[in-house]
Write a protein that holds these residues in place. Structure first.
Motif, PDB file in Angstrom:
ATOM      1  N   TYR A 493       0.832  -1.206   0.000  1.00  0.00           N
ATOM      2  CA  TYR A 493       0.000   0.000   0.000  1.00  0.00           C
ATOM      3  C   TYR A 493       0.864   1.253   0.000  1.00  0.00           C
ATOM      4  O   TYR A 493       0.555   2.238  -0.707  1.00  0.00           O
ATOM      5  N   LYS A 497       0.748   4.109  -2.813  1.00  0.00           N
ATOM      6  CA  LYS A 497       0.482   5.510  -2.466  1.00  0.00           C
ATOM      7  C   LYS A 497       1.550   6.419  -3.043  1.00  0.00           C
ATOM      8  O   LYS A 497       1.246   7.512  -3.557  1.00  0.00           O
ATOM      9  N   HIS A 502      -3.159   4.212  -5.070  1.00  0.00           N
ATOM     10  CA  HIS A 502      -3.725   3.675  -3.836  1.00  0.00           C
ATOM     11  C   HIS A 502      -5.210   3.944  -3.641  1.00  0.00           C
ATOM     12  O   HIS A 502      -5.838   3.367  -2.751  1.00  0.00           O
ATOM     13  N   ARG A 503      -5.800   4.779  -4.467  1.00  0.00           N
ATOM     14  CA  ARG A 503      -7.135   5.300  -4.148  1.00  0.00           C
ATOM     15  C   ARG A 503      -8.220   4.233  -4.105  1.00  0.00           C
ATOM     16  O   ARG A 503      -9.190   4.358  -3.352  1.00  0.00           O
ATOM     17  N   GLN A 508      -5.234  -1.322   3.611  1.00  0.00           N
ATOM     18  CA  GLN A 508      -4.021  -0.525   3.753  1.00  0.00           C
ATOM     19  C   GLN A 508      -2.929  -1.259   4.518  1.00  0.00           C
ATOM     20  O   GLN A 508      -1.780  -0.819   4.522  1.00  0.00           O
TER      21      GLN A 508
END
Length: 721
Positions: A493, A497, A502-503, A508
């Motif tokens: 993650y 990011k 990562h959206r 996470q």
């Protein structure tokens, strides 16, 4: 007062077992899982005030019911091992240099972004090893979806993919489980469940270690088909010694007998299958006499086995990884799947059953452009890219080849055939990122190495099947990660990011990953933390095909595969040379090769793991070549001598073990060594990658010409270079 239980190892009737030493302590026990082999036994772990871990089997876990093997104790040794990877490492002109996590993630993000911008999203490949834990299966899978690359590769070409593809072609399902407690006959085919303590793919069977005693108590006949006198062979009623890689010939001959003598289950075949007439014509020439010349099994034994299996009703068959590592693995297992169906042993009590299994949530969550992956036109039937396709694309510098690779929980340098060419292929990459717990032969080639948390340092889970229903069990962290090691999902993650990918991530970190994956079954992480084991499906139902049919193009069992035919692949199995080339010794003897070599994995280890752990290594310290005493005497080789084994691909040095467990002309060489921690011989220096299964990409890791000589005799031999 709570109790603390430490593990000691002892031998009982030839089997390692765990014994308990009980002392007083105040800490609570933690229930978790061992994730060091596919069995995934339940464990109870206690930690002393000094941080020492005490491990015992979980009596409430349906897989092991309190028993555990020495690999369970290795969890504690791995946590404290001195050679753990503890911080990120960057390769420089003077060797590896320690860097910070921020630097490591920045470098990885910059390199991968540059490669994607220059060559497109197909330029990235992900390579993984065997999914003994789901961390291994799922790590960086969502990342590939966000990156947009379908180039998922790994060990599948020589482990499971051939068998799963074969079963899917015949039955529409990827695997079945033996229904041991209701069967009248069991055949272990190319498997050694006693040695590796794995009697099923994912099924619990209310204690795997008790299966053999339960079978024997009921008087069930047990047969083992294996070239080697394995730990399982010692326990069975009949050993059928087969020449390595000739399983398709045996299967076709058994089908010949069953069809010719009309021993098949007529009602099932007539109502729920297609292609019997085509199959009957196809196997007409595949007589037991024909198969005898290939398999080394007398024709009468083949006939007897076919009749016994057809008549037992019900009978269960468990096929193993021994069938994957040839160029004809898919066709060999297709014959096995057909035998299960012809005899009416599919999805019936006591046969081979589609057990209830909790399916996870999907990863990646975004569709991949599968048809654009490397060599899709040659391997359209697989859910992934066989490693040989990636390897040959790199070596051939093909247009559209991968330019970067993430290797997670994998060691392709040691696992794939022909180490020299595997190294050359990985050297063609612009960027190689490797994540692992220890230095490996593959991390040595990496541009960037990231230290991973072990399974005792992170959350995880496992799904299982059983007649009582499919269930999910939670693996909890026992200790904090060593050094700066991080869990794979934290790292994945964080990298996503950094790259702005990562959206849409469904997690996470490792906790979020577990929660996301189990929610497809109506289970949550919170519930698992409270209960540890949660049943997520109803109990087993047999003969589900009556209502649902089969997931094949015709909706029936297919002896003539429409799926294969539509892809331009042979719709019925054939026997072909398992090495992809003739292994006639007349051809090779002029170059100094008069033996055939094959591989074995000592049961103390899992793949290439654990060779750096003192408590396990002391039980089996070195790789060995098992050679028949007659072959050894002809070469003046004695027990324990250092010898050289040479093949057309290369040469290794090992020690000799004289054994009648093999036959004249066939030597068995231990697999799994060759990492920096051991610096010993890797058998895949000897194996040939020039041929592979046309459906699965399986290579003949288990069959090659070779010669063995005492080490001091080697320097005077011709062609020693």
């Amino acid at each position: 007062m709570a109790l603390e239980s430490s593990l000691s190892l002892s031998m009982t009737h030839g089997h390692l077992k765990c014994e308990e030493t009980v002392v007083a302590m105040g800490d609570q026990a933690v229930r978790t899982l061992c994730q060091f082999c596919h069995t995934n036994c339940g464990l109870v772990v206690r930690k002393s005030a000094t941080g020492r871990l005490f491990i015992q089997g979980d009596p409430e876990h349906p897989v092991n019911r309190g028993r555990c093997c020495p690999k369970a104790a290795a969890n504690a040794e791995i946590v404290r091992a001195g050679d753990r990877l503890r911080y990120p490492l960057l390769k420089t002109s003077t060797g590896f240099q320690r860097i910070s996590w921020d630097e490591a993630l920045d470098i990885a993000a910059e390199k991968l972004t540059e490669i994607r911008d220059t060559h497109g999203p197909l330029s990235l490949a992900r390579c993984t090893g065997a999914p003994v834990s789901y961390h291994a299966r799922d790590g960086f899978l969502q990342f590939m979806g966000e990156f947009g690359s379908p180039n998922l590769t790994g060990i599948g070409n020589i482990c499971m993919a051939p068998r799963m593809t074969a079963f899917k072609a015949v039955t529409g399902g990827v695997r079945t489980e033996p229904d041991y407690d209701r069967t009248k006959l069991v055949i272990f085919w190319g498997s050694n469940p006693v040695g590796v303590e794995r009697f099923a793919s994912y099924a619990a069977h209310d204690g795997l270690k008790t299966i053999l005693p339960r079978l024997k108590k009921r008087g069930v006949r047990i047969v083992c088909i294996d070239p080697f006198f394995s730990a399982t062979v010692r326990e069975v009623d009949e050993w059928i010694r087969i020449n390595p890689g000739t399983d398709a010939a045996l299967g076709l001959a058994m089908i010949h007998v069953i069809v010719k003598e009309e021993l098949y289950e007529k009602e099932f075949v007539a109502g729920y299958s297609i292609g019997l007439a085509e199959l009957a014509g196809h196997v007409r020439a595949c007589t037991p006499e024909w198969a005898e010349g290939l398999t080394g099994i007398p024709a009468g034994t083949i006939e007897s086995l076919a009749r016994t299996y057809a008549a037992a009703k019900p009978a269960a068959l468990y096929e193993g990884n021994g069938l994957d590592m040839y160029v004809n693995g898919v066709d060999a297992v297709r014959t096995i799947a057909m035998l299960i169906c012809l005899t009416g042993n599919l999805d019936v009590p006591g046969g081979n059953v589609f057990m209830p299994f909790p399916q996870p949530s999907s990863l990646p969550t975004k569709p991949l452009p599968t048809r654009q992956r490397v060599w899709f036109e040659r391997f359209p039937l697989l859910p992934h890219v066989p490693f040989p396709a990636i390897k040959e694309a790199l070596l051939g510098e093909e247009h559209g080849r991968p330019r970067a690779m993430i290797v997670h929980h994998g060691n392709p340098v040691l696992v794939q055939a022909n180490e020299r060419r595997t190294r050359m292929a990985l050297g063609k990459l612009d960027f190689l990122l490797v994540t692992d717990i220890f230095p490996t032969a593959t991390t040595e080639l990496a541009d960037l190495v990231l230290p991973m948390a072990s399974t005792f340092e992170s959350y995880g889970y496992r799904a299982y099947s059983s007649v009582e229903g499919g269930f999910v069990a939670l693996a909890r962290p026992i200790v904090d990660p060593v050094g700066e090691a991080r869990t794979v999902f934290d790292v994945e993650y964080a990298l996503a990011k950094k790259m702005g990918l990562h959206r849409d991530y469904p997690f996470q970190d490792d906790r979020g990953w577990v929660d996301y994956m189990v929610r497809a079954n109506g289970v949550t992480l919170q519930r698992l933390e409270e209960e540890q084991i949660v049943y997520a499906t109803p109990k087993v139902r047999y003969r589900k095909y009556i209502e649902n049919g089969f997931d094949t193009p015709s909706g029936k069992v297919e002896f003539f595969s429409q799926w294969f035919a539509s892809a331009g692949v042979r719709p019925m199995p054939v026997y072909e040379n398992p090495a992809g080339e003739s292994l006639s010794l007349d051809i090779f003897e002029e170059n100094g090769f008069s033996l055939l070599g094959t591989s074995r994995r000592p049961s103390q280890f899992v793949h290439t793991k654990f060779k750096n752990l003192v408590n396990i290594v002391k039980t089996y310290p070195d790789p060995l070549v098992y050679i028949h005493p007659g072959d050894a005497a002809a070469r003046n080789i004695g027990e324990g001598d250092e010898v050289t084994v040479r093949s057309p691909q290369g040469m290794i040095s090992v020690r000799a073990r004289l054994s009648e467990q093999t036959r004249r002309g066939l030597v068995w060489i231990d697999f799994g060594w060759g990492n920096p921690s051991d610096r010993k011989a890797n058998i895949n220096i000897l194996s040939n990658d020039g041929y592979f299964d046309p459906v699965s990409g399986g290579t003949p890791n288990r069959l090659f010409p070779c010669e063995v000589h005492r080490a001091e005799q080697w320097c005077g031999l011709p062609n020693a270079s």
